[in-house]
Write an enzyme that holds these catalytic residues in place. Sequence first.
Site, PDB file in Angstrom:
ATOM      1  N   LYS A   1     -10.204   5.958   4.572  1.00 29.94           N
ATOM      2  CA  LYS A   1     -11.501   5.464   5.012  1.00 29.94           C
ATOM      3  C   LYS A   1     -12.638   6.076   4.199  1.00 29.94           C
ATOM      4  CE  LYS A   1     -14.606   3.408   6.870  1.00 29.94           C
ATOM      5  NZ  LYS A   1     -15.243   3.634   5.598  1.00 29.94           N
TER       6      LYS A   1
ATOM      7  N   ILE B   1     -12.533  -0.883  -1.065  1.00 29.54           N
ATOM      8  CA  ILE B   1     -11.717  -1.317  -2.205  1.00 29.54           C
ATOM      9  C   ILE B   1     -12.010  -0.358  -3.344  1.00 29.54           C
ATOM     10  CG2 ILE B   1     -11.477  -3.156  -3.924  1.00 29.54           C
ATOM     11  CD1 ILE B   1     -11.912  -5.130  -1.575  1.00 29.54           C
TER      12      ILE B   1
ATOM     13  N   CYS C   1       0.824  -1.215   0.000  1.00 23.43           N
ATOM     14  CA  CYS C   1       0.000   0.000   0.000  1.00 23.43           C
ATOM     15  C   CYS C   1       0.856   1.261   0.000  1.00 23.43           C
ATOM     16  CB  CYS C   1      -0.921   0.033   1.214  1.00 23.43           C
ATOM     17  SG  CYS C   1      -1.605  -1.573   1.593  1.00 23.43           S
TER      18      CYS C   1
ATOM     19  N   CYS D   1     -13.167  -0.086   8.142  1.00 22.57           N
ATOM     20  CA  CYS D   1     -12.249  -0.543   7.087  1.00 22.57           C
ATOM     21  C   CYS D   1     -12.348   0.345   5.862  1.00 22.57           C
ATOM     22  CB  CYS D   1     -12.601  -1.970   6.652  1.00 22.57           C
ATOM     23  SG  CYS D   1     -12.779  -3.123   8.018  1.00 22.57           S
ATOM     24  N   SER D   2     -11.215   0.672   5.273  1.00 21.83           N
ATOM     25  CA  SER D   2     -11.246   1.463   4.038  1.00 21.83           C
ATOM     26  C   SER D   2     -11.800   0.585   2.927  1.00 21.83           C
ATOM     27  CB  SER D   2      -9.845   1.970   3.685  1.00 21.83           C
ATOM     28  OG  SER D   2      -8.934   0.914   3.573  1.00 21.83           O
TER      29      SER D   2
ATOM     30  N   HIS E   1      -9.105   3.907  -1.124  1.00 16.30           N
ATOM     31  CA  HIS E   1      -7.746   3.369  -1.011  1.00 16.30           C
ATOM     32  C   HIS E   1      -7.391   2.488  -2.204  1.00 16.30           C
ATOM     33  CE1 HIS E   1      -4.067   1.988   0.625  1.00 16.30           C
ATOM     34  NE2 HIS E   1      -4.494   0.986   1.367  1.00 16.30           N
TER      35      HIS E   1
END
Lengths: 381, 471
Positions: free
Chosen positions: A325, A210, A85, A207-208, A329
């Site tokens: 978030k 997709i 990342c 959770c960020s 991402h």
Amino acid sequence: MEKAVYVTGIGKTKFGKINKTLPELMYEVMFLALKDAKESVKNLDAIFIGNFGCSVFNNQLHLGSMMASLLPGIHMPIIRCENACASGGTALYEGIMSLSGFKKVLVVGVEKMNQISTFKNSKYISFAGDYSFDYKEGVLFPVAYALMAQAYMEKYGATENDLALISMKNHNNANLSPKAHFYGSKVTLKKIKTSPMVAMPLKLYDCSPISDGAAALVLSGKRQNKRDIRVAGSVLTSGYLSLSQVEDLTSIEATKVAADLVYKQAGIGADDIDLAQVHDCFTIAELIAMEDLGMCGKGEAVGLVRRGETKIGGRLPINVDGGLKGGGHPLGATGVSQVCEVVTQLRREAGKRQVKGAKIGLAHNVGGTGGTCTIHILKKE
Amino acid sequence: MFFLYKCRKCKKEWRYPVSRCIFCGGEVDSISVTGLRVKRKVEVFVPSPDSELIPYSCVQLSDGRGHSFFKKTIKKYKVGDSYKNGNGGVKSGSRVSLVKTKYDVVGATVESLKLVEKEIKKDSSVLIKPNLALAKDGESGIVTNPLVVKGILKYLIEIGKVSVKKILVAEYGVVGFDTKKALEKSGLKDVCRRYGVVFKDLSTMEYVNKSITYEGKKYNFRIAKEVYDRDLIINVPVIKTHFQTGWSLALKNMKGVVDGPTRKIMHQEGLHLPIALLNKLLPKYLTVMDGSVALEGMGPAMLGKSVKLGLVLSSMDAVAIERVVGKIIGISPVKHTKLAASLGLGNFNLQDIKIVGEELELARRSFEKADKKLSPHPDISLVDGKPCSGCLNSLWLVLNNLRVKRGKKSLVAFGKDIDVNKLSKKKMGAVGICAIRQLSGSGLMTSSLGGCPPSVEEITEYIKRLLDEDK
């Protein structure tokens, strides 16, 4: 930093589920950045591409050559950088390093993840950790950060509500950023707190997402015009691949080491930072990042969140465009996108999310659970 | 199951197997970590391709000395609990160890042997019998991974203090194929050389006659004498599907201790019963099952697909270990495993099998079965006369190599068990002396290639002629 480096142009696509292919995303963002820089592609000496998963998400490697195919007749060096990342931050770091020999380079971060299912994505994203020690033992990334969250909560008394406040702040900020993944989404604190459990204690809204997307920067060794922003510090550090080798799960060692180095390089301290784009792949990561970056003492980040000091208008605005978030991402694009936001802020062009009087901004990008960390500091001159 | 690697001199530690310290040049030892307790536990509610069964838990295990490891589990651990290898169950019964290889096949093999708790005396003479069927790479899934044999040697020599002079590695590969080439190609030759252990081709050694009566019929075998002269046999099969027998595991791997003519008879008699009877004649052996790289699909050779299963299993019970492997790969027990159980060769019921090490449920990975399609070539169909491995592997190899060469559609028979009356007067070629004998006088044989088995080169020329016939 000894050598002068300026960001002379920025470009960013919308983040989210984007119906464009990998080459289309790369081309669009390159176009935008060069237009912003008022620069011709022919004047570039090299291109650095940050991308994590083109082989598994897109059945494609050799992205350097794909980029060259988008620039017929051009044969400059084009290099793909991969550090999970932190691929975008790494590409930027490499681009900056290269200016000891080159004059102008382009840095592109890109990721196209929504071509495959979330189910398959969860496996491929796990390649950012150790396949045998982590993934094959069920440690997907939400699980890894859930372990960190548990450790942090045990040690410092943070609660699930604190994590929800971070998520809420970032979603609110995303609604001020038209290119953010969750721009226009109505997200309430209740929705965050009642979202499905993913890995205890992290829920869906911890959770960020997709995301697909791309971002780009034009870098130059010389100032080109008044809007250019100086890179005051650029550091990359490495750490363990498997979280199992980390003794203290409430801290990312690579971030602490990088922070020390980058503040020295830039000649500043943590208190001088006016805004920070930190790597909030999960809400807990934002808490940990603030402490590792020296913005407060160990266990004190929770207090900053509870008092609203990390909001726009607060003492230390964090992730003003929604971060990972709320903003999205796309793995390889994130590190470049963070710098795009800092530059926008320092240029005073951020509109409703503008941090008043911002002069120094920080971008913090992490690979895996701390296998790589890049930190960039930018200053308005 | 959990290892550290530590420099003797400067004490630096690694999780990946390294042999020498890059900082000080010191030697690095592999250390098995024990005394682990649950430090943290995360309940996981999202499935992923290798963790489809949800919810599951992921526990962080700690040895109290700063070392942590992760473990996926469906057991109900609480924070503070001791971590237990194994799946609970029976206290006695057959013990099967199940260990993940991760980055260290040698270490995992040693661990699997420790878990099976088989006492090996210092002055034991040992025969190690790997699978070297063909000259293939050690990580092809077709032959035994030499790193598994290395783990066995490490266990015997360094831990068990067995004398190198008393250890023999031996095998007799597929009839017609060079076992010595297989030894070299697999990498096992280097392993044997490194430890100073002798390898012998069993086909060059003495055989003894053994027989057994089953349901009124006498079955004869010529078995390598070496098998009876040793205190301990360690059978090292590789997990493979098999288009004739369903799978090739512990019981079938022991076919390597019989001579060539016996093998041909075993094929002619359908393989399953002879495999079980052969094992009844052998001394009880220890199996170390190589699942580091296995083979699925159209096994047991080149048409199969290799699978990085990442497991090593050990047991003194060949039936039990096959039962456990069957559960892992999702294939029901084959005929020879059931027959072996009925002959009293081991525990067939899972309730009587104690699995130690990894959790069976979490080690599962469904294998593609060997389907019944015989020929790898689109223009050559086969009449299956239950050939021995010699003709089978040679012909398959050629048909696979020539599969892009198109030509006249032909039928080819091989093996001894050809029922001429069921062939509907189709004209065909014959490969191998067994098929020629069967088809002679039938009026159906249009061409033939003799030999027992014919060489790969001879078969190649023959098939090319068949394909080019109308050109």
